[in-house]
Motif scaffolding. Structure first.
Motif, PDB file in Angstrom:
ATOM      1  N   SER A  95     -39.333  10.039 -12.170  1.00  0.00           N
ATOM      2  CA  SER A  95     -38.977   9.077 -11.130  1.00  0.00           C
ATOM      3  C   SER A  95     -38.256   7.906 -11.795  1.00  0.00           C
ATOM      4  O   SER A  95     -38.745   7.364 -12.790  1.00  0.00           O
ATOM      5  CB  SER A  95     -40.228   8.586 -10.398  1.00  0.00           C
ATOM      6  OG  SER A  95     -39.886   7.558  -9.475  1.00  0.00           O
ATOM      7  N   LEU A  96     -37.095   7.581 -11.253  1.00  0.00           N
ATOM      8  CA  LEU A  96     -36.289   6.504 -11.828  1.00  0.00           C
ATOM      9  C   LEU A  96     -36.066   5.416 -10.790  1.00  0.00           C
ATOM     10  O   LEU A  96     -35.783   5.702  -9.619  1.00  0.00           O
ATOM     11  CB  LEU A  96     -34.928   7.033 -12.313  1.00  0.00           C
ATOM     12  CG  LEU A  96     -34.933   8.167 -13.328  1.00  0.00           C
ATOM     13  CD1 LEU A  96     -33.495   8.551 -13.682  1.00  0.00           C
ATOM     14  CD2 LEU A  96     -35.682   7.775 -14.586  1.00  0.00           C
ATOM     15  N   SER A  97     -36.179   4.171 -11.211  1.00  0.00           N
ATOM     16  CA  SER A  97     -35.789   3.024 -10.380  1.00  0.00           C
ATOM     17  C   SER A  97     -34.480   2.464 -10.933  1.00  0.00           C
ATOM     18  O   SER A  97     -34.314   2.362 -12.158  1.00  0.00           O
ATOM     19  CB  SER A  97     -36.867   1.939 -10.408  1.00  0.00           C
ATOM     20  OG  SER A  97     -38.065   2.413  -9.848  1.00  0.00           O
ATOM     21  N   ALA A  98     -33.555   2.145 -10.052  1.00  0.00           N
ATOM     22  CA  ALA A  98     -32.219   1.742 -10.512  1.00  0.00           C
ATOM     23  C   ALA A  98     -31.747   0.500  -9.774  1.00  0.00           C
ATOM     24  O   ALA A  98     -31.993   0.340  -8.574  1.00  0.00           O
ATOM     25  CB  ALA A  98     -31.218   2.874 -10.316  1.00  0.00           C
ATOM     26  N   GLY A  99     -31.073  -0.356 -10.510  1.00  0.00           N
ATOM     27  CA  GLY A  99     -30.392  -1.506  -9.934  1.00  0.00           C
ATOM     28  C   GLY A  99     -28.917  -1.416 -10.254  1.00  0.00           C
ATOM     29  O   GLY A  99     -28.555  -1.238 -11.411  1.00  0.00           O
TER      30      GLY A  99
ATOM     31  N   ASP B 234     -38.264   2.475 -22.145  1.00  0.00           N
ATOM     32  CA  ASP B 234     -38.076   3.294 -20.951  1.00  0.00           C
ATOM     33  C   ASP B 234     -36.905   2.784 -20.114  1.00  0.00           C
ATOM     34  O   ASP B 234     -36.811   3.082 -18.929  1.00  0.00           O
ATOM     35  CB  ASP B 234     -39.355   3.297 -20.111  1.00  0.00           C
ATOM     36  CG  ASP B 234     -39.808   1.880 -19.738  1.00  0.00           C
ATOM     37  OD1 ASP B 234     -39.152   0.919 -20.183  1.00  0.00           O
ATOM     38  OD2 ASP B 234     -40.805   1.745 -18.998  1.00  0.00           O
ATOM     39  N   GLU B 235     -35.991   2.046 -20.731  1.00  0.00           N
ATOM     40  CA  GLU B 235     -34.876   1.432 -20.008  1.00  0.00           C
ATOM     41  C   GLU B 235     -33.548   2.024 -20.452  1.00  0.00           C
ATOM     42  O   GLU B 235     -33.297   2.195 -21.652  1.00  0.00           O
ATOM     43  CB  GLU B 235     -34.866  -0.080 -20.239  1.00  0.00           C
ATOM     44  CG  GLU B 235     -36.082  -0.787 -19.673  1.00  0.00           C
ATOM     45  CD  GLU B 235     -36.101  -2.266 -20.033  1.00  0.00           C
ATOM     46  OE1 GLU B 235     -35.377  -2.634 -20.991  1.00  0.00           O
ATOM     47  OE2 GLU B 235     -36.816  -3.036 -19.376  1.00  0.00           O
ATOM     48  N   PHE B 236     -32.719   2.342 -19.471  1.00  0.00           N
ATOM     49  CA  PHE B 236     -31.379   2.861 -19.717  1.00  0.00           C
ATOM     50  C   PHE B 236     -30.380   1.968 -18.975  1.00  0.00           C
ATOM     51  O   PHE B 236     -30.727   1.314 -17.979  1.00  0.00           O
ATOM     52  CB  PHE B 236     -31.241   4.296 -19.209  1.00  0.00           C
ATOM     53  CG  PHE B 236     -32.116   5.293 -19.919  1.00  0.00           C
ATOM     54  CD1 PHE B 236     -31.607   6.084 -20.942  1.00  0.00           C
ATOM     55  CD2 PHE B 236     -33.446   5.438 -19.586  1.00  0.00           C
ATOM     56  CE1 PHE B 236     -32.404   6.994 -21.601  1.00  0.00           C
ATOM     57  CE2 PHE B 236     -34.261   6.349 -20.234  1.00  0.00           C
ATOM     58  CZ  PHE B 236     -33.738   7.130 -21.256  1.00  0.00           C
TER      59      PHE B 236
ATOM     60  N   TYR C 132     -19.207  -0.826 -12.348  1.00  0.00           N
ATOM     61  CA  TYR C 132     -20.615  -0.935 -11.966  1.00  0.00           C
ATOM     62  C   TYR C 132     -21.497  -0.927 -13.206  1.00  0.00           C
ATOM     63  O   TYR C 132     -21.303  -0.105 -14.116  1.00  0.00           O
ATOM     64  CB  TYR C 132     -21.017   0.225 -11.066  1.00  0.00           C
ATOM     65  CG  TYR C 132     -20.617   0.034  -9.620  1.00  0.00           C
ATOM     66  CD1 TYR C 132     -21.158  -1.002  -8.859  1.00  0.00           C
ATOM     67  CD2 TYR C 132     -19.700   0.885  -9.011  1.00  0.00           C
ATOM     68  CE1 TYR C 132     -20.786  -1.182  -7.534  1.00  0.00           C
ATOM     69  CE2 TYR C 132     -19.330   0.713  -7.685  1.00  0.00           C
ATOM     70  CZ  TYR C 132     -19.872  -0.324  -6.956  1.00  0.00           C
ATOM     71  OH  TYR C 132     -19.516  -0.510  -5.664  1.00  0.00           O
ATOM     72  N   LEU C 133     -22.468  -1.819 -13.233  1.00  0.00           N
ATOM     73  CA  LEU C 133     -23.498  -1.815 -14.269  1.00  0.00           C
ATOM     74  C   LEU C 133     -24.786  -1.317 -13.615  1.00  0.00           C
ATOM     75  O   LEU C 133     -25.290  -1.926 -12.677  1.00  0.00           O
ATOM     76  CB  LEU C 133     -23.695  -3.215 -14.845  1.00  0.00           C
ATOM     77  CG  LEU C 133     -24.844  -3.357 -15.846  1.00  0.00           C
ATOM     78  CD1 LEU C 133     -24.600  -2.500 -17.075  1.00  0.00           C
ATOM     79  CD2 LEU C 133     -25.023  -4.815 -16.254  1.00  0.00           C
ATOM     80  N   VAL C 134     -25.312  -0.199 -14.111  1.00  0.00           N
ATOM     81  CA  VAL C 134     -26.513   0.421 -13.550  1.00  0.00           C
ATOM     82  C   VAL C 134     -27.655   0.231 -14.548  1.00  0.00           C
ATOM     83  O   VAL C 134     -27.554   0.666 -15.703  1.00  0.00           O
ATOM     84  CB  VAL C 134     -26.290   1.925 -13.279  1.00  0.00           C
ATOM     85  CG1 VAL C 134     -27.494   2.499 -12.547  1.00  0.00           C
ATOM     86  CG2 VAL C 134     -25.018   2.138 -12.461  1.00  0.00           C
ATOM     87  N   PHE C 135     -28.723  -0.423 -14.102  1.00  0.00           N
ATOM     88  CA  PHE C 135     -29.922  -0.633 -14.937  1.00  0.00           C
ATOM     89  C   PHE C 135     -31.010   0.313 -14.415  1.00  0.00           C
ATOM     90  O   PHE C 135     -31.363   0.276 -13.238  1.00  0.00           O
ATOM     91  CB  PHE C 135     -30.379  -2.086 -14.839  1.00  0.00           C
ATOM     92  CG  PHE C 135     -31.385  -2.467 -15.880  1.00  0.00           C
ATOM     93  CD1 PHE C 135     -30.988  -3.104 -17.042  1.00  0.00           C
ATOM     94  CD2 PHE C 135     -32.732  -2.171 -15.722  1.00  0.00           C
ATOM     95  CE1 PHE C 135     -31.910  -3.457 -18.010  1.00  0.00           C
ATOM     96  CE2 PHE C 135     -33.653  -2.514 -16.671  1.00  0.00           C
ATOM     97  CZ  PHE C 135     -33.247  -3.158 -17.828  1.00  0.00           C
ATOM     98  N   ILE C 136     -31.533   1.173 -15.292  1.00  0.00           N
ATOM     99  CA  ILE C 136     -32.449   2.253 -14.888  1.00  0.00           C
ATOM    100  C   ILE C 136     -33.745   2.138 -15.680  1.00  0.00           C
ATOM    101  O   ILE C 136     -33.718   1.931 -16.905  1.00  0.00           O
ATOM    102  CB  ILE C 136     -31.798   3.628 -15.112  1.00  0.00           C
ATOM    103  CG1 ILE C 136     -30.510   3.738 -14.280  1.00  0.00           C
ATOM    104  CG2 ILE C 136     -32.761   4.750 -14.771  1.00  0.00           C
ATOM    105  CD1 ILE C 136     -29.638   4.892 -14.674  1.00  0.00           C
ATOM    106  N   ASP C 137     -34.867   2.311 -14.968  1.00  0.00           N
ATOM    107  CA  ASP C 137     -36.182   2.282 -15.609  1.00  0.00           C
ATOM    108  C   ASP C 137     -36.929   3.560 -15.242  1.00  0.00           C
ATOM    109  O   ASP C 137     -36.915   3.996 -14.080  1.00  0.00           O
ATOM    110  CB  ASP C 137     -36.968   1.054 -15.132  1.00  0.00           C
ATOM    111  CG  ASP C 137     -38.319   0.949 -15.818  1.00  0.00           C
ATOM    112  OD1 ASP C 137     -38.358   0.466 -16.959  1.00  0.00           O
ATOM    113  OD2 ASP C 137     -39.322   1.370 -15.206  1.00  0.00           O
TER     114      ASP C 137
END
Length: 595
Positions: free
Chosen positions: A552-556, A513-515, A465-470
């Motif tokens: 607060s984190l948004s993730a894809g 702000d991206e992980f 899984y590749l998780v993109f977090i902002d």
């Protein structure tokens, strides 16, 4: 690697941009890649004294000067400069001619139809070229792998050159201490020959070891042996060894099938050294009446061996089966800070190894002694504790010692102090791939490990899984509470990700702000579980008292399928879109909550 060594790789002028890209990607003070074409440019480069090794990738569009082959220059002939960008075995057989975009200018018109243009992603290829020619998307990775392979070979050559002399001395030393006494107790020449045949059988495992008297040896073989300064000869996959002393020839030994895959000059030197011991033993038997003179010769040989130990730049240690120190040279005493009296007879593991390493290295010693480690030489790195309590990292090479009954009586080890090198490597590694604020991998480090994970996934067939977090609202946090609070939020976000994901997962901060995270070994239920664990970890943090701001984190989350060809950039773009979908859902839900 010694600071005076530097590697230069020469490619043709058509690879100028690729060479510039490689120099930036592989940033090292010991390496430089140049793109030249004319004889004068090549000659100027290869005569530059700052380069100790030159790799030339020669293509038909280059002009080589007349030069004498030497160890400094390594030449690789290519069908064309495209061969550095595309593996020729991966390209289908065809009559097409492979060219770089810049080479089309040299070809004049665009009328030829049998040309394939290589797209590495560096040149901008016009639509006109794409409509006229077939375009092969090669990328730059194969080129970098060829360059990195040259660098790796160069580093290995530097390390091996420093230890080659030591190997020869160690082989002679182990034989001097172990075999000399065995032969001196033998009463007849026949027993000497039988013993040496047994030794060769045990050490080298040839198909057969045969002894011939000089009169039974083929004349051409005997002549070559007599003319050889080493008194040995490799012929038809066999090793011939002349046994002689003071111009008196005793016979010839023949080792069948000596040239195995494990052959190197060290094994040949070891075989020659055993012959020297046998020669000395036969000589002692023939001159047994002059026993006092024989003892003097043995003492002189031992003194020479001791001098080898003392002048060796590496640490040399001899241990018995229990790990007690039987011998240690001057270099070892200087590194450890002990005197010889303080160490001889003491247990090596209990005296000089840190407590947390003792059982591990002791276990490796006993496995080597028991023969469970099949390789005759075992490489290992471990810390040692000096007399004043300082830890030093030593790189060891170990081999076992046999007695005349072919029993293992102990080990002999050579070590090099690599403490400073390890510290420097760690500093360089941390500076190049680590994010200074969060301690996670930076963008470069993440991309390097991501490429590795993709290759492993393709090799094993396992997805990840590749998780993109902002981080939501980071700009507002910075504007309201200041950048110090924003930095604290980023650090806490990094800690949350380290707790949620496993140590084997790759976590990086790839933007302000991206992980991004690569969670290995994905299964069907992992996606929802990952998001749930992440949400719970954020809630626990936000419920803690004394927090100025909520995180607060948004993730894809994107599942990588190794059977589908894609790049890490493409995967990140897809995960980024999924992340923004998650962000829009949150904004929609928040708006509905306000209404």
């Amino acid at each position: 690697m010694n600071g005076g060594n530097k590697l230069c790789i020469i490619v043709c002028r058509h690879l100028k941009k690729e060479a510039e890209y490689a120099n930036k990607s592989i940033d090292s003070p010991y390496f430089k890649i140049v793109s030249v074409c004319s004889k004068s440019e090549i000659l100027e480069t290869i005569t530059n004294p700052e380069f100790s090794k030159i790799f030339i990738f020669y293509s038909p569009c280059m002009e080589l000067p007349e030069m004498v082959e030497n160890e400094k220059i390594s030449l690789t002939n290519l069908k064309g400069c495209w061969e550095l960008l595309v593996d020729p075995y991966m390209v289908r057989k065809s009559a097409a001619k492979f060219l770089l975009p810049c080479q089309l200018k040299d070809k004049g018109s665009f009328e030829k139809k049998n040309i394939v243009v290589i797209d590495t992603g560096i040149y901008r290829i016009s639509s006109k070229v794409k409509s006229k020619y077939q375009v092969f998307h090669a990328g730059i990775n194969y080129f970098l792998s060829r360059i990195e392979n040259c660098i790796l070979n160069f580093k290995n050559d530097c390390l091996s050159s420093e230890s080659s002399v030591l190997k020869r001395k160690l082989s002679e030393l182990s034989l001097t201490f172990d075999l000399l006494g065995n032969f001196s107790a033998i009463a007849t020449e026949k027993q000497v020959i039988e013993t040496i045949i047994d030794i060769y059988t045990v050490v080298f495992h040839p198909e057969e070891v045969q002894f011939f008297y000089p009169c039974d040896v083929q004349p051409d073989i005997l002549k070559k042996l007599r003319n050889s300064s080493r008194k040995s000869l490799i012929e038809s996959n066999c090793l011939y060894l002349l046994i002689s002393h003071r111009k008196q020839e005793y016979g010839v030994l023949k080792l069948d099938n000596f040239m195995t895959d494990n052959y190197d000059d060290y094994r040949r030197y070891l075989a020659e050294s055993i012959v020297k011991v046998a020669e000395l033993s036969i000589s002692n038997i023939r001159v047994w009446t002059n026993l006092r003179k024989t003892k003097t010769i043995i003492k002189e040989e031992r003194d020479i061996a001791k001098k080898y130990l003392d002048i060796a730049g590496s640490i040399i240690v001899v241990l018995d089966r229990k790990g007690n120190i039987k011998l240690i040279n001057r270099a070892g005493l200087e590194v450890l800070g002990y005197s010889q009296k303080e160490l001889i007879g003491k247990n090596w593991f209990d005296t000089v190894l840190p407590e947390h390493y003792r059982e591990k290295i002791r276990s490796a010693h006993f496995r080597l002694i028991s023969g469970k480690i099949k390789k005759s030489v075992k490489y290992i790195e471990n810390p040692v504790l000096t007399k004043n309590g300082q830890e030093r990292i030593i790189a060891w090479r170990n081999t076992v010692i046999f007695d005349r009954f072919k029993r293992i009586t102990g080990t002999i080890s050579s070590g090099i102090d690599i403490t400073e090198r390890k510290i420097l490597e760690e500093k360089l590694r941390a500076l190049s791939i680590t994010d200074e604020l969060t301690g996670l991998y930076n963008r470069r480090g993440f991309f390097l490990l991501a490429e590795h994970e993709m290759k492993r996934a393709k090799r094993t067939g396992r997805s990840f899984y590749l998780v993109f977090i902002d981080v939501d609202g980071l700009k507002n946090i910075n504007d309201t509470f200041g950048h110090q609070e924003g930095d604290r939020v980023l650090k806490e976000t990094a800690l949350i990700l380290q707790k949620v994901f496993r140590k084997s997962d790759v976590i990086g901060r790839i933007g302000g702000d991206e992980f991004a995270v690569i969670a290995s070994e994905a299964t069907g239920d992992d996606r929802e579980l990952l998001l749930k664990r992440l949400s719970e970890a954020i809630d626990r943090r936000n419920k803690q008292s004394g927090q100025k701001t909520e995180i607060s984190l948004s993730a894809g989350v994107l599942k990588y399928d190794p059977s589908v060809e894609s790049s890490i950039d493409e995967l990140l773009s897809q995960a980024d879109r999924l992340m923004y979908e998650d962000k829009r859902k949150k904004m929609y839900n928040n708006q509905r909550g306000e209404i």
